[in-house]
Motif scaffolding. Structure first.
Motif, mmCIF file in Angstrom:
data_model
loop_
_atom_site.group_PDB
_atom_site.id
_atom_site.type_symbol
_atom_site.label_atom_id
_atom_site.label_comp_id
_atom_site.label_asym_id
_atom_site.label_seq_id
_atom_site.Cartn_x
_atom_site.Cartn_y
_atom_site.Cartn_z
ATOM 1 N N LEU A 174 56.932 25.839 8.136
ATOM 2 C CA LEU A 174 55.941 25.939 9.221
ATOM 3 C C LEU A 174 54.869 24.852 9.059
ATOM 4 O O LEU A 174 54.510 24.171 10.022
ATOM 5 N N ASP A 175 54.385 24.677 7.825
ATOM 6 C CA ASP A 175 53.338 23.671 7.558
ATOM 7 C C ASP A 175 53.842 22.268 7.886
ATOM 8 O O ASP A 175 53.168 21.493 8.549
ATOM 9 N N LYS A 176 55.056 21.978 7.408
ATOM 10 C CA LYS A 176 55.611 20.630 7.576
ATOM 11 C C LYS A 176 55.746 20.260 9.051
ATOM 12 O O LYS A 176 55.562 19.107 9.434
ATOM 13 N N HIS A 177 56.073 21.246 9.876
ATOM 14 C CA HIS A 177 56.298 20.943 11.295
ATOM 15 C C HIS A 177 55.154 21.415 12.177
ATOM 16 O O HIS A 177 55.286 21.488 13.397
ATOM 17 N N ASP A 178 54.026 21.740 11.505
ATOM 18 C CA ASP A 178 52.809 22.038 12.246
ATOM 19 C C ASP A 178 52.946 23.203 13.219
ATOM 20 O O ASP A 178 52.424 23.169 14.331
ATOM 21 N N VAL A 179 53.688 24.219 12.805
ATOM 22 C CA VAL A 179 53.810 25.432 13.625
ATOM 23 C C VAL A 179 52.939 26.506 12.971
ATOM 24 O O VAL A 179 53.120 26.821 11.794
ATOM 25 N N ALA A 180 51.957 27.031 13.740
ATOM 26 C CA ALA A 180 51.078 28.059 13.184
ATOM 27 C C ALA A 180 51.764 29.418 13.250
ATOM 28 O O ALA A 180 52.595 29.663 14.134
ATOM 29 N N VAL A 181 51.398 30.299 12.315
ATOM 30 C CA VAL A 181 51.948 31.665 12.335
ATOM 31 C C VAL A 181 51.645 32.318 13.695
ATOM 32 O O VAL A 181 52.461 33.057 14.244
ATOM 33 N N GLY A 182 50.492 31.963 14.267
ATOM 34 C CA GLY A 182 50.108 32.518 15.567
ATOM 35 C C GLY A 182 50.981 32.049 16.730
ATOM 36 O O GLY A 182 50.957 32.646 17.811
ATOM 37 N N ASP A 183 51.744 30.957 16.529
ATOM 38 C CA ASP A 183 52.647 30.475 17.586
ATOM 39 C C ASP A 183 53.998 31.194 17.562
ATOM 40 O O ASP A 183 54.869 30.925 18.390
ATOM 41 N N LEU A 184 54.182 32.088 16.575
ATOM 42 C CA LEU A 184 55.473 32.780 16.465
ATOM 43 C C LEU A 184 55.435 34.060 17.287
ATOM 44 O O LEU A 184 54.476 34.832 17.201
ATOM 45 N N CYS A 185 56.480 34.291 18.098
ATOM 46 C CA CYS A 185 56.522 35.574 18.798
ATOM 47 C C CYS A 185 57.278 36.601 17.980
ATOM 48 O O CYS A 185 57.269 37.784 18.289
ATOM 49 N N GLY A 186 57.923 36.144 16.896
ATOM 50 C CA GLY A 186 58.611 37.091 16.035
ATOM 51 C C GLY A 186 59.401 36.351 14.979
ATOM 52 O O GLY A 186 59.506 35.122 15.004
ATOM 53 N N ALA A 187 59.939 37.133 14.037
ATOM 54 C CA ALA A 187 60.768 36.554 12.989
ATOM 55 C C ALA A 187 61.991 37.440 12.805
ATOM 56 O O ALA A 187 61.952 38.639 13.093
ATOM 57 N N GLY A 188 63.079 36.830 12.346
ATOM 58 C CA GLY A 188 64.309 37.592 12.131
ATOM 59 C C GLY A 188 64.953 37.204 10.817
ATOM 60 O O GLY A 188 64.842 36.051 10.384
ATOM 61 N N LEU A 189 65.601 38.160 10.182
ATOM 62 C CA LEU A 189 66.279 37.894 8.913
ATOM 63 C C LEU A 189 67.619 38.630 8.911
ATOM 64 O O LEU A 189 67.685 39.804 9.246
ATOM 65 N N SER A 190 68.685 37.905 8.567
ATOM 66 C CA SER A 190 69.998 38.559 8.491
ATOM 67 C C SER A 190 70.447 38.635 7.045
ATOM 68 O O SER A 190 70.136 37.764 6.233
ATOM 69 N N LEU A 191 71.198 39.698 6.745
ATOM 70 C CA LEU A 191 71.668 39.963 5.382
ATOM 71 C C LEU A 191 73.181 40.191 5.378
ATOM 72 O O LEU A 191 73.716 40.762 6.335
ATOM 73 N N PRO A 192 73.857 39.789 4.301
ATOM 74 C CA PRO A 192 75.304 40.023 4.229
ATOM 75 C C PRO A 192 75.647 41.443 3.801
ATOM 76 O O PRO A 192 76.291 41.655 2.784
ATOM 77 N N GLY A 193 75.193 42.415 4.580
ATOM 78 C CA GLY A 193 75.481 43.820 4.302
ATOM 79 C C GLY A 193 74.953 44.653 5.443
ATOM 80 O O GLY A 193 74.218 44.154 6.304
ATOM 81 N N PRO A 194 75.312 45.947 5.485
ATOM 82 C CA PRO A 194 74.842 46.813 6.574
ATOM 83 C C PRO A 194 73.320 46.975 6.554
ATOM 84 O O PRO A 194 72.716 47.023 5.484
ATOM 85 N N VAL A 195 72.735 47.031 7.741
ATOM 86 C CA VAL A 195 71.292 47.212 7.875
ATOM 87 C C VAL A 195 71.065 48.462 8.727
ATOM 88 O O VAL A 195 71.651 48.602 9.805
ATOM 89 N N ASP A 196 70.239 49.370 8.240
ATOM 90 C CA ASP A 196 69.965 50.595 8.986
ATOM 91 C C ASP A 196 69.174 50.267 10.250
ATOM 92 O O ASP A 196 68.109 49.649 10.169
ATOM 93 N N PRO A 197 69.684 50.665 11.423
ATOM 94 C CA PRO A 197 69.014 50.252 12.662
ATOM 95 C C PRO A 197 67.636 50.883 12.855
ATOM 96 O O PRO A 197 66.791 50.307 13.531
ATOM 97 N N GLU A 198 67.387 52.029 12.257
ATOM 98 C CA GLU A 198 66.077 52.677 12.400
ATOM 99 C C GLU A 198 65.028 52.025 11.501
ATOM 100 O O GLU A 198 63.959 51.627 11.958
ATOM 101 N N SER A 199 65.342 51.925 10.225
ATOM 102 C CA SER A 199 64.346 51.449 9.249
ATOM 103 C C SER A 199 64.372 49.930 9.095
ATOM 104 O O SER A 199 63.418 49.341 8.598
ATOM 105 N N GLY A 200 65.471 49.273 9.493
ATOM 106 C CA GLY A 200 65.610 47.835 9.270
ATOM 107 C C GLY A 200 65.879 47.481 7.815
ATOM 108 O O GLY A 200 65.846 46.319 7.431
ATOM 109 N N ARG A 201 66.153 48.504 7.007
ATOM 110 C CA ARG A 201 66.406 48.244 5.580
ATOM 111 C C ARG A 201 67.903 48.171 5.286
ATOM 112 O O ARG A 201 68.701 48.798 5.986
ATOM 113 N N PRO A 202 68.283 47.427 4.225
ATOM 114 C CA PRO A 202 69.695 47.391 3.841
ATOM 115 C C PRO A 202 70.187 48.802 3.565
ATOM 116 O O PRO A 202 69.458 49.610 2.988
#
Ligand SMILES: [Zn+2]
Length: 384
Positions: free
Chosen positions: A123-151
């Protein structure tokens, strides 16, 4: 249908309406109401007007387009040995990216700390502020519980079960909504968004260090009751086999046909490899043993996919992940068509995915945008 500005934005974002005329026709709302709602969306910068080529009565009709440069999304696609991190626009176009080598075996706390550090640097290198983000996403190589978002009891992520992934990342991204997904699910959604948006059902088989599938039905991910849908890697295909799987059982599909299994075999043949990523490199380098083993792995996977295809009768089945290659596809094709009912495969498109390593990145962006620009969210934001 309820037709506030949020519902109209969704029509535009998903490509169902591209002019005021389309919106009038689809919603049945009055010209004045449509004008008010579009003014709200244009004023908030969620929609922009462009010119269309068609001229009617000497006037050019303006097209309506979802503004994909109004904010950014930050995503991390975690694989067993490395993680790809990217900043994208809201259409999934990659603005900046980086890759870090970190094995998931190191445990969630270590891995997520390294991801957070790399995210901040990107983010720093490309001058994108945290405030310019509408969200973040992370994928994992395993099942993720749809309610809690936890592995959810991930077979190849020791120590990650129920770990608060979202809370961990939120410390680095205050105020930014963080969503999580299974990696095959994210890749399926990415391929759907990028090239198959018209189809009702799409399945993506990800063959990397592990094996999993992602299902997109009517434009939405289907993740099952507890996030386990599509986790075909641990279906017992060879009960008599002594091949031990990473999950501790014997004869799993993954024990015979995953990148991990192939890496072990290739190592014993004199081609050292430890992950799906490295098997993929041998395949791309034209290694004949890697190609032969990938085709054999494909035959095992095709047997299981025949059941998936008979169950869902999908229009599209895509092959993704590090082992996606012509020999793997040939093996899958061979057994899938032999074992599945002809009716289930009559209209099936079976092919390699087109986004390769970017599939999960594009899919995570879509997941975040679907969530943050859902009609209810948009209506609430515009009322505030
Ligand atoms: Zn297993």
């Amino acid at each position: 249908m309820p037709t506030g500005p949020g519902e109209i934005l969704e029509l535009i974002r998903l490509g169902r309406a591209s002019t005021r005329g389309d919106v009038l026709e689809i919603t049945g709302l009055s010209r004045m109401t449509v004008a008010q709602r579009l003014d709200a969306l244009l004023g908030a910068g969620m929609v922009v007007e462009g010119e269309t080529g068609e001229a009617t009565g000497g006037r050019r009709r303006r097209s309506l387009v979802f503004n994909s440069s109004q904010a950014h999304v930050l995503v991390a696609a975690v694989d067993t040995t490395h993680t790809r991190i990217a900043v994208t626009d809201l259409g999934g176009r990659i603005v900046a990216d980086t890759e870090i080598d970190v094995p998931v075996q190191a445990g969630p706390s270590v891995v997520l700390d390294q991801i957070a550090t790399a995210m901040t640097a990107l983010l720093d290198k490309h001058d994108v502020a945290v405030g310019d983000l509408c969200g973040a996403g992370l994928s994992l190589p395993g099942p993720v519980d749809p309610e809690s978002g936890r592995p959810s009891q991930p077979p190849i992520l020791p120590g990650w079960d129920a770990y608060p992934v979202v809370e961990h990342l939120q410390a680095t991204l205050p105020g930014v909504p963080v969503l999580t997904a299974n990696d095959a699910d994210a890749a399926a959604l990415g391929e759907y968004a990028a090239g198959h948006a018209g189809v009702r059902s799409l399945v993506l088989v990800k063959v990397s260090t592990g094996i999993g599938t992602g299902l997109v039905i009517d434009g939405r991910l289907y993740t099952g009751a507890d996030g386990g849908a599509g986790d075909i890697g641990h279906v017992r295909v060879a009960p008599g086999s002594d091949a031990v799987c990473q999950c501790g059982m014997q004869g799993c599909l993954a024990a015979l046909a995953s990148g991990r299994a192939l890496a072990a075999e290739l190592t014993s043949l004199g081609f050292p490899a430890t992950s799906g990523h490295e098997v993929g490199e041998l395949l791309r380098a034209g290694n004949a043993d890697a190609a032969r083993l990938a085709q054999r792995a494909g035959r095992h996977i095709g047997e299981v996919m025949a059941t998936v295809v008979c169950l869902l009768n999908p229009e599209v089945v895509l092959i993704g992940g590090a082992l996606a290659s012509a020999p793997l596809l040939a093996g899958i094709r061979e057994t899938l068509y032999r074992s599945a009912l002809p009716r289930a495969t009559r209209h099936l498109q079976l092919q390699l995915g087109t986004l390769a390593e970017n599939a999960a990145v594009v899919g995570l962006t879509r997941l975040v945008v679907d969530h943050e620009f859902a009609p209810d969210q948009v209506n609430r934001r515009l009322r505030a």
